[in-house]
Scaffold this motif. Structure first.
Motif, PDB file in Angstrom:
ATOM      1  N   UNK A  32       0.840  -1.188   0.000  1.00 44.63           N
ATOM      2  CA  UNK A  32       0.000   0.000   0.000  1.00 44.63           C
ATOM      3  C   UNK A  32       0.883   1.248   0.000  1.00 44.63           C
ATOM      4  N   UNK A  33       0.274   2.367  -0.436  1.00 44.28           N
ATOM      5  CA  UNK A  33       0.953   3.648  -0.339  1.00 44.28           C
ATOM      6  C   UNK A  33       2.012   3.853  -1.404  1.00 44.28           C
ATOM      7  N   UNK A  34       2.656   5.010  -1.328  1.00 41.36           N
ATOM      8  CA  UNK A  34       3.666   5.394  -2.308  1.00 41.36           C
ATOM      9  C   UNK A  34       5.080   5.119  -1.834  1.00 41.36           C
ATOM     10  N   UNK A  35       5.261   4.896  -0.546  1.00 36.72           N
ATOM     11  CA  UNK A  35       6.610   4.662  -0.020  1.00 36.72           C
ATOM     12  C   UNK A  35       7.150   3.336  -0.531  1.00 36.72           C
ATOM     13  N   UNK A 103       0.034   4.333  -9.081  1.00 37.50           N
ATOM     14  CA  UNK A 103      -0.306   5.615  -9.701  1.00 37.50           C
ATOM     15  C   UNK A 103       0.777   6.657  -9.455  1.00 37.50           C
ATOM     16  N   UNK A 104       1.312   6.696  -8.254  1.00 38.66           N
ATOM     17  CA  UNK A 104       2.354   7.673  -7.904  1.00 38.66           C
ATOM     18  C   UNK A 104       3.692   6.967  -7.697  1.00 38.66           C
ATOM     19  N   UNK A 105       4.038   6.118  -8.607  1.00 45.38           N
ATOM     20  CA  UNK A 105       5.228   5.287  -8.440  1.00 45.38           C
ATOM     21  C   UNK A 105       6.497   6.141  -8.343  1.00 45.38           C
ATOM     22  N   UNK A 106       6.602   7.186  -9.146  1.00 47.52           N
ATOM     23  CA  UNK A 106       7.813   8.004  -9.177  1.00 47.52           C
ATOM     24  C   UNK A 106       7.788   9.166  -8.198  1.00 47.52           C
ATOM     25  N   UNK A 107       6.673   9.382  -7.517  1.00 51.66           N
ATOM     26  CA  UNK A 107       6.576  10.566  -6.660  1.00 51.66           C
ATOM     27  C   UNK A 107       7.361  10.421  -5.361  1.00 51.66           C
TER      28      UNK A 107
END
Length: 440
Positions: A32-35, A103-107
């Motif tokens: 889960x999440x972007x981290x 969705x925010x893989x590179x963020x």
């Protein structure tokens, strides 16, 4: 030599990405999440997320089985509506938490790079300690494992030795959902806490500005602080962009879970069914604490940013109040000029006296003008900083629908109370002595 040693120590300090590595790995492993770890290939991350998508689908399938198997157990239509609305929000949130990282893989690497560059600039001005951040993420990881895998094991062992017929797969998978929701929220909380610590460091730096260093030096440092504050505000905007929809779903999930669980507890008391009462109380407290922690840490960051404006205006007051006797003494210095002799001495001596008097007046006026210009320079920097603070207001919002703060938390409690009162008024048990064997 001392300056070189100091810079070398600062360069060797661990980056914020290295500090947040434990919680990033935990969030990545739970899917889960972007981290995520920077060095992990994208294919591995996608495969891991696909596995967690499958687990979420299994949870939804068991929820559908419960609907057709235990639907007749729910005697109240109102409770049935609340129960399945809670399930829908919970399932949608679980799917989005997994999708969030893709969705925010590179963020996340971009966010960590910006934080690293900002930390390097801050450490050139003032030392910074990330020990509180490390302690916060350790507590977050321990809470995730305590409420997730550990609680699952305890639940399974307890009912295995006491009531084996009450062990259901959907109940065990609930702890998986709790662990995912908690770690995703904790990543946001720790990230905001990092920004709060940066605001706090800047305020400590502003508090160290002293009049004895001179107004030009203070003006330069205020300009430097303005640049650093702008960098932190850019990180706030980036965090909002990444976690906006997550905050919206998490708030809805916490709200529906708290209302449904509290109403379930009320039904159990009315119908004298005290089974799973402890678990239900833990559930609503857990989700309420999750929402409250997000509101609290966002309020901390906003308050620390607001405190910057209060501290920066104290510099002008210090400049005005420091050495108040200087202007008076400077103003009285022209009386020190040598008066011309009354007896009409030689013209050369009179011209010399007048010249020294004029030079003395010029020096005094130049000193006063320089001091006024220096103070005006500080005042202009402070005024520009004040305008900047008004334009860069720190706030964490859920897709601009509402701001995450303590005011929202109090409204959250009020809305839950209102909904519970309405549900209780419309609730009419068909059989007060009916017993439920299910907690959800």
């Amino acid at each position: 030599m001392e300056e070189e040693i100091r810079v070398q120590v600062e360069d060797n300090s661990p980056s914020i990405e290295h500090t947040l590595r434990p919680i990033a790995y935990t969030s990545w492993f739970l899917g889960v999440g972007v981290a995520r770890p920077r060095g992990c290939p994208k294919v591995v991350t996608i495969i891991l997320r696909v596995v967690h998508f499958g687990v979420c689908s299994v949870i939804v399938a068991y929820g559908a089985i419960d609907f057709f198997t235990f639907g007749s157990v729910f005697k109240s239509d109102i409770f049935k509506i609340m129960y399945y609305m809670n399930k829908v929000v919970c399932y949608v949130s679980a799917y989005y938490y997994v999708y969030h990282g893709i969705r925010h893989y590179d963020r996340w690497p971009q966010l960590m790079d910006k934080m690293k560059n900002l930390d390097q600039k801050i450490r050139k001005e003032i030392p910074m300690n990330d020990r509180p951040v490390k302690n916060a993420q350790v507590l977050a990881i321990l809470a995730t494992f305590a409420c997730g895998p550990l609680s699952l094991i305890v639940h399974a062992l307890y009912y295995y030795f006491t009531l084996p017929e009450d062990i259901f797969a959907s109940d065990l998978l609930l702890y998986y959902t709790i662990a995912q929701s908690l770690i995703n929220s904790f990543v946001f909380d720790v990230t905001v806490y990092v920004l709060y610590r940066r605001f706090q460091t800047l305020n400590e730096f502003i508090g160290q500005l002293d009049e004895r260093f001179g107004a030009p030096w203070i003006a330069v440092k205020i300009r430097r602080i303005r640049e650093l504050h702008t960098g932190i505000c850019d990180l706030v905007i980036m965090v909002n962009d990444i976690h906006g929809f997550h905050l919206l779903l998490c708030s809805a999930n916490c709200f529906t879970m708290a209302v449904a669980t509290l109403f379930r507890i009320y039904m159990g008391v009315v119908e004298r069914n005290y089974a799973f009462m402890l678990i239900n109380n833990i559930l609503w407290l857990l989700y309420a604490a999750q929402f409250g922690l997000m509101c609290w840490v966002c309020t901390l960051a906003r308050q620390e940013s607001d405190r910057t404006g209060i501290i920066i205006y104290a510099i002008i007051l210090n400049c005005k109040s420091t050495n108040p006797g200087k202007p008076n003494s400077a103003r009285s210095q022209p009386s020190l000029e040598v008066p011309p002799p009354i007896d009409g001495g030689p013209d050369g001596e009179q011209n010399s006296n007048r010249s020294s008097s004029y030079n003395l007046n010029y020096v005094v006026m130049e000193t006063l003008l320089r001091k006024n210009l220096d103070r005006d320079c500080v005042r202009n920097e402070v005024n520009d900083f004040s305008i900047q603070l008004q334009q860069h207001r720190v706030a964490f919002t859920a897709c601009e629908f509402f701001e995450m703060n303590n005011s929202l938390l109090s409204g959250f409690v009020g809305v839950i109370t209102t909904y519970l009162i309405i549900l209780v008024q419309f609730y009419r048990p068909d059989n007060p002595n009916a017993q439920f064997s299910r907690k959800r």
